[in-house]
Design an enzyme around this catalytic site. Structure first.
Site, PDB file in Angstrom:
ATOM      1  N   GLY A  57       0.821  -1.200   0.000  1.00 29.57           N
ATOM      2  CA  GLY A  57       0.000   0.000   0.000  1.00 29.57           C
ATOM      3  C   GLY A  57       0.853   1.246   0.000  1.00 29.57           C
ATOM      4  N   SER A 228     -25.691  -9.448 -24.590  1.00 32.10           N
ATOM      5  CA  SER A 228     -25.133  -8.333 -25.354  1.00 32.10           C
ATOM      6  C   SER A 228     -24.366  -8.807 -26.576  1.00 32.10           C
ATOM      7  CB  SER A 228     -24.183  -7.532 -24.462  1.00 32.10           C
ATOM      8  OG  SER A 228     -23.044  -8.309 -24.131  1.00 32.10           O
ATOM      9  N   GLY A 229     -24.086 -10.101 -26.650  1.00 30.45           N
ATOM     10  CA  GLY A 229     -23.220 -10.616 -27.696  1.00 30.45           C
ATOM     11  C   GLY A 229     -21.802 -10.821 -27.215  1.00 30.45           C
ATOM     12  N   GLY A 230     -21.501 -10.318 -26.005  1.00 36.00           N
ATOM     13  CA  GLY A 230     -20.167 -10.461 -25.455  1.00 36.00           C
ATOM     14  C   GLY A 230     -19.978 -11.771 -24.712  1.00 36.00           C
ATOM     15  N   VAL A 231     -18.745 -12.045 -24.337  1.00 38.77           N
ATOM     16  CA  VAL A 231     -18.397 -13.296 -23.658  1.00 38.77           C
ATOM     17  C   VAL A 231     -19.082 -13.396 -22.301  1.00 38.77           C
ATOM     18  CG1 VAL A 231     -16.490 -14.659 -22.721  1.00 38.77           C
ATOM     19  CG2 VAL A 231     -16.151 -13.331 -24.808  1.00 38.77           C
ATOM     20  N   SER A 233     -21.807 -11.965 -20.733  1.00 39.54           N
ATOM     21  CA  SER A 233     -23.245 -12.232 -20.629  1.00 39.54           C
ATOM     22  C   SER A 233     -23.583 -13.601 -21.194  1.00 39.54           C
ATOM     23  CB  SER A 233     -24.052 -11.139 -21.342  1.00 39.54           C
ATOM     24  OG  SER A 233     -23.809 -11.143 -22.737  1.00 39.54           O
ATOM     25  N   LYS A 375     -11.372 -12.326 -16.543  1.00 37.36           N
ATOM     26  CA  LYS A 375     -11.823 -12.668 -17.894  1.00 37.36           C
ATOM     27  C   LYS A 375     -11.321 -14.033 -18.358  1.00 37.36           C
ATOM     28  CE  LYS A 375     -13.625 -10.299 -20.685  1.00 37.36           C
ATOM     29  NZ  LYS A 375     -15.035 -10.150 -21.117  1.00 37.36           N
TER      30      LYS A 375
END
Length: 519
Positions: A57, A228-231, A233, A375
């Protein structure tokens, strides 16, 4: 939420590397969570983790308002590893002292291994290894019971161990790539010291969350999921569908902000190949009218998020039964960038559509099965679920769609220019065989025009920026070094095939200091 009883609790003291610690632990197939510093050690004990890692930190332990947690830390009855700032807390908990270093140590350093057990099992006494330092303080006295296990020129106590109290400290950062043997050190902590089992796998995650979704939704209620067409969702939808079957209805909101031919692809994969209940809602007019004249990216996200729920409320009325849940593909980096994951010191970077863009009076309970994942872990889960590679391997796409890739007001004409430019960019990347080497690639329509010459005539038209980055998890990224001839073909095609564009530029910014998306 997965259990920490075979996992690691990471306490975040504001380090830029905290998420990297989590990545390294997950890569060893051990579950972990990042939490804000609790008020007392009871806040750690209640989670019953196998071990605790205290992050670095920016603070100094002797400063006013510095986050502290030394009281009782030495009596947790579980292994505690302090990294940099966390090392100071562990040393102080055992009765050591921390002072400002006479010379700041930042960057690569040589560490001499002085003890070849515990964290340094597999190393040789006297061996010198490269490590990454980033500190202005240091431990100046080791209390009774602590063994100095590593030393550098600037930090005589660069690593320590107290096996009896299960306290361990590292002045350097084992989680970064600049500490080449850092994974070995962390794995020694996870497996030799904490006795974790490497059971954090895609299959383990799926079985846990299928049961969790079944429990939350119950035997009668229903859920809807926005595709949405994305990975993200897509994987969230397939995972929840495994739990609920035909009690999940997927809704693709065609808000006019999708990529070229994206609607058709989603319909083909989910309706035809997977046999899922998919309904398409035409809502472009509604979204674009609300976005008219809006330039601020946070306001765009707010409008899109709220309109998204309005559309979903109407769509849900057409779904028979008790629809009480909304499935979203929120990921861990989304949570970290939008707000600290548990209210901690991390700075808010931007509101993500899935996290901060939703209306406060949400009429559904959220199901976010991927909220704990990075991801690359989502892609692993998608493949384990049998989702087609054309979906699993797609580059990330933001929830607000192309609206945040138009810098300035969003309209049908600007969307058409961007959509066609983006399609050419991706097509050329695929043609060059580079798509899978790149984490994310997209075009951005800039809010400026430039002078050009086309057909011996002066033009004053739009500028398109193209961006491509490499990354592991989206938390950090670097620009992709395209061969010049590929960039040349991309620029030539966009300028020649997209009316209204006379200049193409390539973004060579890394993250940080830039973010991957421009807005």
């Amino acid at each position: 939420m997965s259990s920490l009883e075979n996992g690691i609790l990471i306490i975040d003291y504001g380090s830029q590397y905290t998420q990297l610690i989590a990545r390294r632990v997950r890569e060893a197939h051990v579950y972990c969570e990042i939490h804000t510093p609790p008020d007392s050690v009871d806040g750690i004990k209640q989670h019953k983790p196998k071990g605790v890692i205290l992050s670095g930190g920016p603070s100094s332990v002797y400063e006013d308002q510095a986050p502290l947690l030394e009281a009782g830390l030495a009596d947790l009855d579980m292994p505690v590893l302090g990294v940099c700032y966390g090392m100071y807390l562990a040393a102080m908990a055992a009765g050591g002292t921390v002072e400002r270093a006479g010379e700041r140590e930042y960057g690569r350093a040589d560490l001499e291994v002085m003890h070849s057990e515990g964290l340094f099992a597999g190393f040789k006494v006297g061996e010198r290894i490269q490590v990454w330092m980033s500190h202005g303080d240091k431990v100046t006295s080791a209390p009774s019971g602590l063994i100095v296990t590593g030393s550098s020129a600037n930090s005589p106590i660069a690593a320590f161990a107290d096996d009896k109290r299960q306290l361990y400290g590292l002045q350097f950062h084992p989680e970064v790539a600049h500490t080449p043997r850092g994974r070995e050190i962390l794995n020694n902590f996870l497996f030799a010291i904490c006795r974790c089992e490497p059971d954090w796998t895609a299959g383990h995650f799926i079985s846990d969350h299928v049961e969790e979704v079944k429990r939350r939704v119950g035997p009668e209620r229903r859920a809807i999921c926005g595709l949405s067409g994305g990975v993200d969702s897509a994987v969230a939808a397939v995972l929840v569908h495994r739990a609920l079957g035909d009690r999940l209805t997927c809704i693709l909101v065609d808000h006019g902000l999708l990529r070229l031919n994206e609607r058709e692809q989603v319909e083909r994969v989910f309706r035809t190949h997977l046999g899922m209940d998919l309904r398409v809602v035409e809502a472009a007019d509604q979204f674009l009218s609300r976005l008219e004249g809006v330039s601020d990216p946070e306001e765009k996200r707010r409008i899109i998020g709220h309109t998204f729920i309005d559309v979903f409320e109407e769509a849900a009325k057409g779904v028979a039964g008790d629809v009480g849940f909304l499935v979203q593909g929120t990921l861990y980096p989304d949570v970290i960038e939008s707000v600290s994951p548990r209210g901690g010191p991390s700075a808010k970077i931007k509101t993500h559509h899935n996290v901060g863009g939703l209306r406060p009076d949400l009429p559904f309970e959220l199901i976010e099965p991927l909220r704990e994942l990075f991801k690359d872990e989502v892609r692993q889960v998608g493949r384990e679920l049998g989702l087609q590679e054309e979906i699993v391997g797609r580059h990330p796409f933001p929830g607000p769609g192309l609206a945040i890739r138009i810098l300035g007001p969003v309209g049908r004409e600007s969307l058409d220019v961007l959509r066609r430019s983006d399609a050419i960019f991706i097509e050329e990347i695929r043609e060059a065989g580079l798509y899978d080497d790149i984490w994310q690639a997209f075009a951005v329509l800039l809010p400026i025009q430039s002078v050009g010459v086309m057909g011996d005539a002066r033009t004053y038209e739009n500028v398109v920026a193209v961006r491509a980055v490499t990354s592991r998890d989206g938390m950090t990224a670097d620009w992709y070094p395209f061969p010049h001839e590929v960039l040349g073909r991309i620029a030539n095609r966009i300028i020649n095939e997209v009316d209204g564009v006379n200049r193409v530029v390539y973004d060579i910014s890394s993250k940080p200091p830039a973010t991957i998306e421009w807005e």
